[in-house]
Design an enzyme around this catalytic site. Structure first.
Site, PDB file in Angstrom:
ATOM      1  N   CYS A 122       0.829  -1.211   0.000  1.00  0.00           N
ATOM      2  CA  CYS A 122       0.000   0.000   0.000  1.00  0.00           C
ATOM      3  C   CYS A 122       0.864   1.262   0.000  1.00  0.00           C
ATOM      4  O   CYS A 122       1.562   1.545   0.969  1.00  0.00           O
ATOM      5  CB  CYS A 122      -0.915  -0.052   1.218  1.00  0.00           C
ATOM      6  SG  CYS A 122      -1.541   1.509   1.793  1.00  0.00           S
ATOM      7  N   CYS A 152       0.230   3.952   2.647  1.00  0.00           N
ATOM      8  CA  CYS A 152       0.687   3.519   3.978  1.00  0.00           C
ATOM      9  C   CYS A 152       2.149   3.911   4.155  1.00  0.00           C
ATOM     10  O   CYS A 152       2.575   4.387   5.198  1.00  0.00           O
ATOM     11  CB  CYS A 152       0.569   2.010   4.129  1.00  0.00           C
ATOM     12  SG  CYS A 152      -1.114   1.407   4.016  1.00  0.00           S
TER      13      CYS A 152
END
Lengths: 109, 303
Positions: A34, A37
């Protein structure tokens, strides 16, 4: 290279480390694949240093721990959930700037 | 102390500007509110950036850009600019954490963020089935049914990406043909997990705690229908991140900053490059070119 003030939590110890914590806990639900993230990781690191002793900053890898994200209906990451006394105080979805997270933390610390 | 140049935003435009500014020996920093990368970080795969014949993940490309920028001395600092004040021939940059930084010039490379649909249920169900990032959230929809809204490159590329996880992907577009580049169209049309719903818009996203269905209106017939889906991925374009210089530099109606071919804005000493700038093609390859041009203009104008 993340801050050593950050605690890692798993499905197994989520109750003990988060829900039963004496102080509020901010959990960063993330995964290696991700991008956003990764984008907020340095901010989470800074917060772990700045809020030491006041709010625990924790990370949970959603790939390795599917049960807890499922319990909280998480279908997007990064999701940050702030817990106090076992209850959800605030939930933030997506990569946000530091001030947004600080505003949430100011409710408990 | 006064910097020669502050670059606001560490996406491709900002990192390219840093490479050029660093090699010109200008003293400066990049201010980034998160970590470098910008929208590229959420891009699954980049296959139109020259030199990477087999394509490269957004992640890796950004890592290379960041490493490259650092090599020439311009570092990335964490900070978010809330406003810019011209003071004489210099600029004070006020940061959200209370700091003020002074610089002779500013390059705005703040890029853009995804646009929202603005329909009922969207806000409430964001993170609960509504998503703007397929690479982040796709894996949560394994063997489920999702809808993608939009018809441009991002929508089509991400719809194809989502077929890795979802058992079915509806692509809902308000026109009767896609705007995406032909190669992506061909891939989408030949993918049997993707079903197209043309001439239609999403009017509402329904669900209690999770997305359960969407309400669709066919623009031609006016017919309303409900489609059961577990997720909605929205790719309907972008909004420039320029609110902090509103009223300071000239922009178009949507907030994209107007510049000349040197990337100079309407305010002497302030430059803009990348997706926050008004231009016809929003791509990594144009962002880096503009970043380089802006740094070159700074060097030229300070001399």
């Amino acid at each position: 290279m993340s801050s050593d003030k950050i605690i890692q939590v798993s499905d197994a110890d989520f109750d003990e480390k988060v829900l039963k914590s004496d102080i509020p806990v901010l959990v960063d639900f993330w995964a290696a694949w991700c991008g956003p993230c990764r984008a907020i990781a340095p901010v989470i690191d800074q917060l772990a240093e700045e809020y030491e002793g006041k709010v625990k900053i924790a990370k949970m890898n959603v790939d390795e721990n599917p049960a807890t994200p499922g319990k909280f209906g998480i279908r997007a990451i990064p999701t940050l959930i702030l817990f106090k006394d076992g209850n959800v105080v605030e939930q933030i979805t997506g990569a946000v700037g530091k001030t947004v997270i600080e505003n949430a933390l100011s409710k408990v610390a | 102390m006064t910097f020669d140049v502050i670059i606001i935003g560490g996406g491709p435009a900002g990192l390219a500007a840093a490479i050029y500014a660093g090699r010109a020996k200008l003293g400066g920093i990049i201010l980034e509110k998160m970590s470098p990368g910008g929208q590229v970080l959420i891009t699954d795969f980049v296959e139109n950036y020259p030199g990477f014949v087999e394509g490269i993940s957004g992640f890796e490309l950004v890592e290379k850009f960041t490493e490259h920028a650092k090599r020439f001395g311009i570092t990335v600092e964490n900070g978010e600019v809330s406003s810019i004040e011209p003071v004489g021939a210099e600029f004070n940059l006020n940061l959200t954490d209370g700091r003020t930084i002074t610089s002779k010039t500013v390059i705005i490379t703040t890029g853009a963020t995804h646009r929202k649909l603005g329909v009922k249920g969207e806000q409430e169900l964001t993170g609960r089935g509504v998503s703007y990032c397929a690479t982040c959230d796709g894996p949560f929809f394994k063997d489920q049914v999702v809808a993608v809204v939009g018809g441009g490159d991002s929508a089509v590329q991400e719809a194809i990406f989502l077929t890795k996880f979802a058992k079915k992907v509806y692509l809902i577009h308000r026109r009767d043909q896609l705007r995406a580049i032909k190669i992506l169209q061909e891939r989408a049309f030949s993918n049997d997990k993707i079903e197209f719903i043309w001439n239609s818009t999403v009017e509402e996203i329904k669900g209690k705690d999770q997305v359960e269905a969407i309400k669709i209106v066919n623009k031609l017939t006016g017919e309303t229908s409900c489609l059961n889906v577990d997720g909605v991925f929205i790719f309907i374009g972008i909004e420039p991140t320029t609110h902090f210089v509103k009223g300071l530099v000239d922009m178009d109606q949507r907030g994209f900053i107007k510049t000349d071919e040197w990337m100079r804005t309407s305010v002497k000493g302030i430059y803009a490059a990348g997706d926050c700038r008004k231009k016809p093609l929003l791509q990594i390859v144009t962002a880096v070119a503009e970043g380089a041009t802006a740094a070159f203009a700074v060097e030229h104008d300070l001399a």
